[in-house]
Design an enzyme around this catalytic site. Structure first.
Site, PDB file in Angstrom:
ATOM      1  N   LYS A  74     -67.667 -37.897 -55.601  1.00 45.72           N
ATOM      2  CA  LYS A  74     -68.265 -39.230 -55.452  1.00 45.72           C
ATOM      3  C   LYS A  74     -69.603 -39.075 -54.733  1.00 45.72           C
ATOM      4  CE  LYS A  74     -66.721 -43.988 -54.672  1.00 45.72           C
ATOM      5  NZ  LYS A  74     -67.243 -44.544 -55.907  1.00 45.72           N
ATOM      6  N   ARG A  78     -59.626 -38.825 -51.038  1.00 47.15           N
ATOM      7  CA  ARG A  78     -60.724 -38.572 -51.972  1.00 47.15           C
ATOM      8  C   ARG A  78     -62.010 -38.215 -51.223  1.00 47.15           C
ATOM      9  NH1 ARG A  78     -62.232 -42.959 -56.394  1.00 47.15           N
ATOM     10  NH2 ARG A  78     -63.035 -44.005 -54.539  1.00 47.15           N
TER      11      ARG A  78
HETATM   12  N1  PDD Z   1     -67.268 -47.485 -58.001  1.00 46.43           N
HETATM   13  N2  PDD Z   1     -65.996 -44.391 -61.809  1.00 46.43           N
HETATM   14  C1  PDD Z   1     -67.172 -44.555 -61.181  1.00 46.43           C
HETATM   15  C2  PDD Z   1     -68.377 -43.872 -61.739  1.00 46.43           C
HETATM   16  C3  PDD Z   1     -67.249 -45.362 -60.024  1.00 46.43           C
HETATM   17  O1  PDD Z   1     -68.424 -45.518 -59.393  1.00 46.43           O
HETATM   18  C4  PDD Z   1     -66.077 -46.013 -59.553  1.00 46.43           C
HETATM   19  C5  PDD Z   1     -66.085 -46.882 -58.323  1.00 46.43           C
HETATM   20  C6  PDD Z   1     -64.876 -45.816 -60.256  1.00 46.43           C
HETATM   21  C7  PDD Z   1     -63.581 -46.467 -59.823  1.00 46.43           C
HETATM   22  O2  PDD Z   1     -63.106 -45.861 -58.644  1.00 46.43           O
HETATM   23  P1  PDD Z   1     -62.174 -46.669 -57.621  1.00 46.43           P
HETATM   24  O3  PDD Z   1     -61.032 -47.222 -58.409  1.00 46.43           O
HETATM   25  O4  PDD Z   1     -61.721 -45.635 -56.671  1.00 46.43           O
HETATM   26  O5  PDD Z   1     -63.013 -47.727 -56.992  1.00 46.43           O
HETATM   27  C8  PDD Z   1     -64.875 -44.993 -61.382  1.00 46.43           C
HETATM   28  C9  PDD Z   1     -67.373 -48.124 -56.711  1.00 46.43           C
HETATM   29  C10 PDD Z   1     -66.620 -49.392 -56.611  1.00 46.43           C
HETATM   30  C11 PDD Z   1     -68.842 -48.230 -56.353  1.00 46.43           C
HETATM   31  O6  PDD Z   1     -69.506 -47.221 -56.494  1.00 46.43           O
HETATM   32  O7  PDD Z   1     -69.287 -49.267 -55.894  1.00 46.43           O
END
Ligand code: PDD
Length: 267
Positions: A131, A41
């Site tokens: 991200k 990712r």
């Molecule tokens: N956040 N959607 C958003 C907007 C996020 O910021 C996150 C993760 C997720 C879930 O993604 P994952 O399963 O890969 O952690 C979905 C992280 C934990 C953060 O920004 O701290």
């Protein structure tokens, strides 16, 4: 180095423009959970913003630091920005030397308690599959949740749910689990991916389909997914009130248990 010794230039484009991307990973019992998926990712986020960086080098540094720090359970944060330039100019500099910032902090992976969520319009930009470190929309929404004594904000665009401010959304309907399809409106969550895999292993049918926001209060259960909090059940919505009968469903409990088990052996 100790955090208070680290220095980043005020001309860093991450600071000036939010011009950078990041990853958050959980290390549990000495192992980084789903490391290869996080690496993929990060590669995809970097490609989407046209920023060349060696992922191999980033992950070599992460491994070196985790060993040096020696925490068994930790949150690992990796941020890569488009570095510094002498002048503040929106367009990319001709020569780019990325700034790479990695922090490792001890944390406790605890099963999530029954939580509340506010439901709000998704005020963020249109490329949420990247991200990006530009998180002002997410910050404002999470603060609104906190101000309402809730733990998260579930978001919608038009009539449909997108995701939550820091997590992906799942709805339980009978024996079925539904989550919004991947698009540029949501982050392709690593935990989301694992939940889908696990549900299939358990014989629970998963549908990647649009979820009408006005259908949320009629769900039998709702849960959110993220690397640092795992699977977080939502039992109350604002607006919307109680979800299902306000109790955790057997489908949720089976998924949560299987998620913890699966992560022990996932590379
Ligand atoms: N956040 N959607 C958003 C907007 C996020 O910021 C996150 C993760 C997720 C879930 O993604 P994952 O399963 O890969 O952690 C979905 C992280 C934990 C953060 O920004 O701290």
């Amino acid at each position: 180095m100790p955090l208070n010794k680290a220095r980043i230039s005020p001309m860093d484009r991450g600071f000036l423009f939010g011009d950078g991307v990041y990853e958050v990973m959980a290390q549990v019992d000495g192992r980084i959970r789903a490391k290869s998926l996080h690496a993929q990712r990060l590669r995809s986020s970097l490609d989407s913003i046209g920023l060349e960086t060696s992922i191999e080098q980033v992950f070599t540094d992460v491994e070196r630091l985790t060993k040096k720090v020696g925490f068994s359970t930790a949150k690992i944060y990796v941020q890569v920005t488009r570095g510094t330039a002498d002048v503040r100019e929106h367009a990319f500099p001709t020569i780019v030397s990325p700034t790479i910032f990695i922090t490792i902090s001890e944390f406790e992976a605890i099963p999530q308690f029954a939580s509340q969520a506010i439901v709000r319009p998704d005020i963020r930009w249109r490329k949420n599959h990247i991200k990006s470190v530009a998180l002002l929309g997410n910050v404002l929404l999470m603060q609104e949740a906190r101000d309402s004594a809730a733990q998260e904000a579930i978001l919608y665009r038009g009539e449909y749910v997108t995701e939550a401010s820091t997590s992906n959304v799942f709805v339980i309907r009978g024996q079925k689990v539904v989550t919004p399809p991947l698009s540029d409106l949501i982050l392709p969550g690593i935990t989301r991916h694992l939940v889908i895999e696990i549900a299939q292993l358990l014989g629970i049918s998963v549908l990647e389909d649009n979820i009408r926001v006005d259908s949320l209060p009629e769900a039998d259960g709702i849960f959110l997914s993220s690397s640092t909090r795992g699977l977080m059940p939502i039992v109350s919505l604002n607006p919307g009130g109680c979800v299902g009968n306000g109790e955790l469903t057997s489908t949720f409990l089976a998924l949560q248990h299987a998620y913890d088990e699966r992560l022990r052996c996932y590379e």
